[in-house]
Write a protein that holds these residues in place. Sequence first.
Motif, PDB file in Angstrom:
ATOM      1  N   PRO A  10      20.902  53.464  27.209  1.00 21.51           N
ATOM      2  CA  PRO A  10      22.117  54.031  26.955  1.00 21.51           C
ATOM      3  C   PRO A  10      23.274  53.758  27.910  1.00 21.51           C
ATOM      4  CG  PRO A  10      20.234  55.556  26.204  1.00 21.51           C
ATOM      5  CD  PRO A  10      19.501  54.569  27.039  1.00 21.51           C
ATOM      6  N   ALA A  11      22.909  53.609  29.228  1.00 23.68           N
ATOM      7  CA  ALA A  11      23.589  53.509  30.351  1.00 23.68           C
ATOM      8  C   ALA A  11      24.540  52.086  30.230  1.00 23.68           C
ATOM      9  CB  ALA A  11      23.117  53.760  31.724  1.00 23.68           C
ATOM     10  N   ALA A  12      24.065  51.435  29.211  1.00 24.46           N
ATOM     11  CA  ALA A  12      24.787  50.095  29.141  1.00 24.46           C
ATOM     12  C   ALA A  12      25.801  50.049  28.225  1.00 24.46           C
ATOM     13  CB  ALA A  12      23.559  48.978  28.991  1.00 24.46           C
ATOM     14  N   ALA A  13      26.305  51.429  27.591  1.00 28.23           N
ATOM     15  CA  ALA A  13      27.024  51.382  26.478  1.00 28.23           C
ATOM     16  C   ALA A  13      28.439  51.009  26.853  1.00 28.23           C
ATOM     17  CB  ALA A  13      27.037  52.746  25.970  1.00 28.23           C
ATOM     18  N   GLY A  14      28.753  51.143  28.259  1.00 23.40           N
ATOM     19  CA  GLY A  14      30.057  50.918  28.586  1.00 23.40           C
ATOM     20  C   GLY A  14      31.279  51.325  27.748  1.00 23.40           C
ATOM     21  N   SER A  70      11.707  55.362   6.331  1.00 19.74           N
ATOM     22  CA  SER A  70      12.272  54.252   5.719  1.00 19.74           C
ATOM     23  C   SER A  70      11.627  53.024   6.529  1.00 19.74           C
ATOM     24  CB  SER A  70      13.624  54.189   5.383  1.00 19.74           C
ATOM     25  OG  SER A  70      13.982  52.830   4.818  1.00 19.74           O
ATOM     26  N   LEU A  71      11.982  53.375   7.836  1.00 19.10           N
ATOM     27  CA  LEU A  71      11.535  52.288   8.979  1.00 19.10           C
ATOM     28  C   LEU A  71      10.101  51.933   9.013  1.00 19.10           C
ATOM     29  CD1 LEU A  71      14.016  53.215  11.804  1.00 19.10           C
ATOM     30  CD2 LEU A  71      14.074  51.218  10.765  1.00 19.10           C
ATOM     31  N   LEU A  72       9.225  53.222   8.925  1.00 16.97           N
ATOM     32  CA  LEU A  72       7.865  53.093   9.098  1.00 16.97           C
ATOM     33  C   LEU A  72       7.211  52.352   7.757  1.00 16.97           C
ATOM     34  CD1 LEU A  72       6.996  56.695  10.210  1.00 16.97           C
ATOM     35  CD2 LEU A  72       7.078  54.331  11.628  1.00 16.97           C
ATOM     36  N   ARG A  73       8.008  52.744   6.418  1.00 16.78           N
ATOM     37  CA  ARG A  73       7.578  52.035   5.333  1.00 16.78           C
ATOM     38  C   ARG A  73       7.868  50.456   5.677  1.00 16.78           C
ATOM     39  NH1 ARG A  73       9.700  56.569   2.753  1.00 16.78           N
ATOM     40  NH2 ARG A  73      11.803  55.589   2.572  1.00 16.78           N
ATOM     41  N   ASP A  74       8.716  50.187   6.131  1.00 11.48           N
ATOM     42  CA  ASP A  74       9.149  48.622   6.360  1.00 11.48           C
ATOM     43  C   ASP A  74       8.327  47.826   7.554  1.00 11.48           C
ATOM     44  OD1 ASP A  74      10.987  48.830   4.200  1.00 11.48           O
ATOM     45  OD2 ASP A  74      12.731  49.251   5.560  1.00 11.48           O
ATOM     46  N   GLY A  75       7.624  48.706   8.099  1.00 14.19           N
ATOM     47  CA  GLY A  75       6.733  47.908   9.202  1.00 14.19           C
ATOM     48  C   GLY A  75       7.240  48.046  10.528  1.00 14.19           C
ATOM     49  N   ALA A  76       8.371  48.848  10.571  1.00  5.66           N
ATOM     50  CA  ALA A  76       8.930  49.105  12.224  1.00  5.66           C
ATOM     51  C   ALA A  76       8.319  50.187  12.687  1.00  5.66           C
ATOM     52  CB  ALA A  76      10.471  49.308  11.795  1.00  5.66           C
ATOM     53  N   SER A  77       8.598  50.234  14.278  1.00 11.19           N
ATOM     54  CA  SER A  77       8.140  51.434  15.016  1.00 11.19           C
ATOM     55  C   SER A  77       9.270  52.231  15.317  1.00 11.19           C
ATOM     56  CB  SER A  77       7.678  51.031  16.141  1.00 11.19           C
ATOM     57  OG  SER A  77       8.631  50.230  16.874  1.00 11.19           O
ATOM     58  N   ALA A  78       9.120  53.503  15.060  1.00  9.69           N
ATOM     59  CA  ALA A  78      10.195  54.485  15.165  1.00  9.69           C
ATOM     60  C   ALA A  78       9.801  55.804  16.025  1.00  9.69           C
ATOM     61  CB  ALA A  78      10.984  54.744  13.733  1.00  9.69           C
ATOM     62  N   GLN A  79      10.626  56.178  16.856  1.00 15.56           N
ATOM     63  CA  GLN A  79      10.474  57.278  17.764  1.00 15.56           C
ATOM     64  C   GLN A  79      11.469  58.089  17.958  1.00 15.56           C
ATOM     65  OE1 GLN A  79       9.120  56.165  21.765  1.00 15.56           O
ATOM     66  NE2 GLN A  79       8.461  58.157  22.163  1.00 15.56           N
ATOM     67  N   GLU A  80      11.328  59.480  17.800  1.00 18.02           N
ATOM     68  CA  GLU A  80      12.376  60.293  18.252  1.00 18.02           C
ATOM     69  C   GLU A  80      12.456  60.924  19.548  1.00 18.02           C
ATOM     70  OE1 GLU A  80      13.351  64.884  16.581  1.00 18.02           O
ATOM     71  OE2 GLU A  80      13.439  63.421  14.986  1.00 18.02           O
ATOM     72  N   VAL A  81      13.622  60.815  20.096  1.00 19.72           N
ATOM     73  CA  VAL A  81      13.852  61.280  21.527  1.00 19.72           C
ATOM     74  C   VAL A  81      15.047  62.042  21.594  1.00 19.72           C
ATOM     75  CG1 VAL A  81      12.733  59.194  22.238  1.00 19.72           C
ATOM     76  CG2 VAL A  81      15.207  59.092  22.169  1.00 19.72           C
ATOM     77  N   ASP A  82      15.069  63.079  22.707  1.00 19.06           N
ATOM     78  CA  ASP A  82      16.311  63.576  23.160  1.00 19.06           C
ATOM     79  C   ASP A  82      17.219  62.911  23.703  1.00 19.06           C
ATOM     80  OD1 ASP A  82      15.364  65.935  21.543  1.00 19.06           O
ATOM     81  OD2 ASP A  82      14.393  66.715  23.532  1.00 19.06           O
ATOM     82  N   GLY A  83      18.415  62.557  23.096  1.00 22.05           N
ATOM     83  CA  GLY A  83      19.223  61.791  23.907  1.00 22.05           C
ATOM     84  C   GLY A  83      20.485  62.708  24.319  1.00 22.05           C
ATOM     85  N   ASP A 119      27.289  41.929  24.476  1.00 27.59           N
ATOM     86  CA  ASP A 119      25.915  41.869  23.897  1.00 27.59           C
ATOM     87  C   ASP A 119      25.649  43.033  23.102  1.00 27.59           C
ATOM     88  OD1 ASP A 119      25.520  39.199  24.750  1.00 27.59           O
ATOM     89  OD2 ASP A 119      24.415  40.075  26.632  1.00 27.59           O
ATOM     90  N   ASN A 120      26.356  43.967  23.265  1.00 30.64           N
ATOM     91  CA  ASN A 120      26.105  45.376  22.621  1.00 30.64           C
ATOM     92  C   ASN A 120      27.065  45.603  21.441  1.00 30.64           C
ATOM     93  OD1 ASN A 120      24.194  46.369  24.556  1.00 30.64           O
ATOM     94  ND2 ASN A 120      25.659  46.794  25.994  1.00 30.64           N
ATOM     95  N   ALA A 121      26.562  46.065  20.271  1.00 35.31           N
ATOM     96  CA  ALA A 121      27.245  46.452  19.200  1.00 35.31           C
ATOM     97  C   ALA A 121      26.921  47.935  18.801  1.00 35.31           C
ATOM     98  CB  ALA A 121      26.992  45.589  17.903  1.00 35.31           C
ATOM     99  N   LEU A 122      28.088  48.543  18.128  1.00 35.82           N
ATOM    100  CA  LEU A 122      27.729  50.033  17.602  1.00 35.82           C
ATOM    101  C   LEU A 122      28.371  49.883  16.145  1.00 35.82           C
ATOM    102  CD1 LEU A 122      27.303  52.858  17.701  1.00 35.82           C
ATOM    103  CD2 LEU A 122      29.768  53.287  18.922  1.00 35.82           C
ATOM    104  N   GLN A 123      27.316  50.137  15.271  1.00 35.21           N
ATOM    105  CA  GLN A 123      27.999  50.264  13.639  1.00 35.21           C
ATOM    106  C   GLN A 123      28.232  51.653  13.361  1.00 35.21           C
ATOM    107  OE1 GLN A 123      25.193  48.647  10.967  1.00 35.21           O
ATOM    108  NE2 GLN A 123      26.156  49.404   9.356  1.00 35.21           N
ATOM    109  N   LEU A 124      29.369  51.824  12.840  1.00 32.90           N
ATOM    110  CA  LEU A 124      29.564  53.488  12.523  1.00 32.90           C
ATOM    111  C   LEU A 124      29.744  53.575  10.996  1.00 32.90           C
ATOM    112  CD1 LEU A 124      32.776  53.731  14.934  1.00 32.90           C
ATOM    113  CD2 LEU A 124      30.442  54.731  15.225  1.00 32.90           C
TER     114      LEU A 124
END
Length: 220
Positions: free
Chosen positions: A166-170, A110-123, A83-88
Amino acid sequence: MIFSRKRADAERHTRDDQAVEVPDQGDAAPTLERGPYDISESYADVQRLDLGSLHIPAIAEVEVRVQADPQGVIQQVVLVHGDNALQLGVFAAPRSEGIWDEVREEIRQSLLRDGASAQEVDGEYGPELHAQVPTPDGPTNLRFVGVDGPRWMVRGVFQGPVAIDPAAAGPLVECLDGLVVDRGQEAKPVREPLPLRLPREISDQTDAEAGDAAAEPRQV
């Protein structure tokens, strides 16, 4: 055209977000614990799918979906596992500095302008962007990661459960960590996508099939 196949002088971010300096020409290339790697660096010699600027590890459980135009120029690369995908995507960057910080902020705006929520995190790859975007089928979660390399930047967009966990990336993370970038020596505008192409064997097969189709007699 869709090709799907299941496959048995800058600083860069590593997994712990520490910078590793690229050595001067002539010095021995460093051995990094994880990629994406520059083609000049030391990395594990495993089977990879050669798409030109990107060499993607061949992982049996991962399906590589490539969309290309009639000339064989690739427009989109998506890796799928369950069920997971990664676009490169891979882009040109200046010699002096990385561009992920600027690109990430532009994506967020751009995401905020389109009405989406966006949050920066340390990954695990350094600063990431987690977003939830509206779609006809309901909200969809996305996770944007970026890695700055020598005169290039790799951007990955995770979709599916892995966008939240992220642990579900396999094996998808194995593909990203083993990615090799062949930037080439040509001067390119900053942020220009680096050229991607179908593997030679696939391109030759496509040309042969097109030739056979053209040679078939028309029915009237």
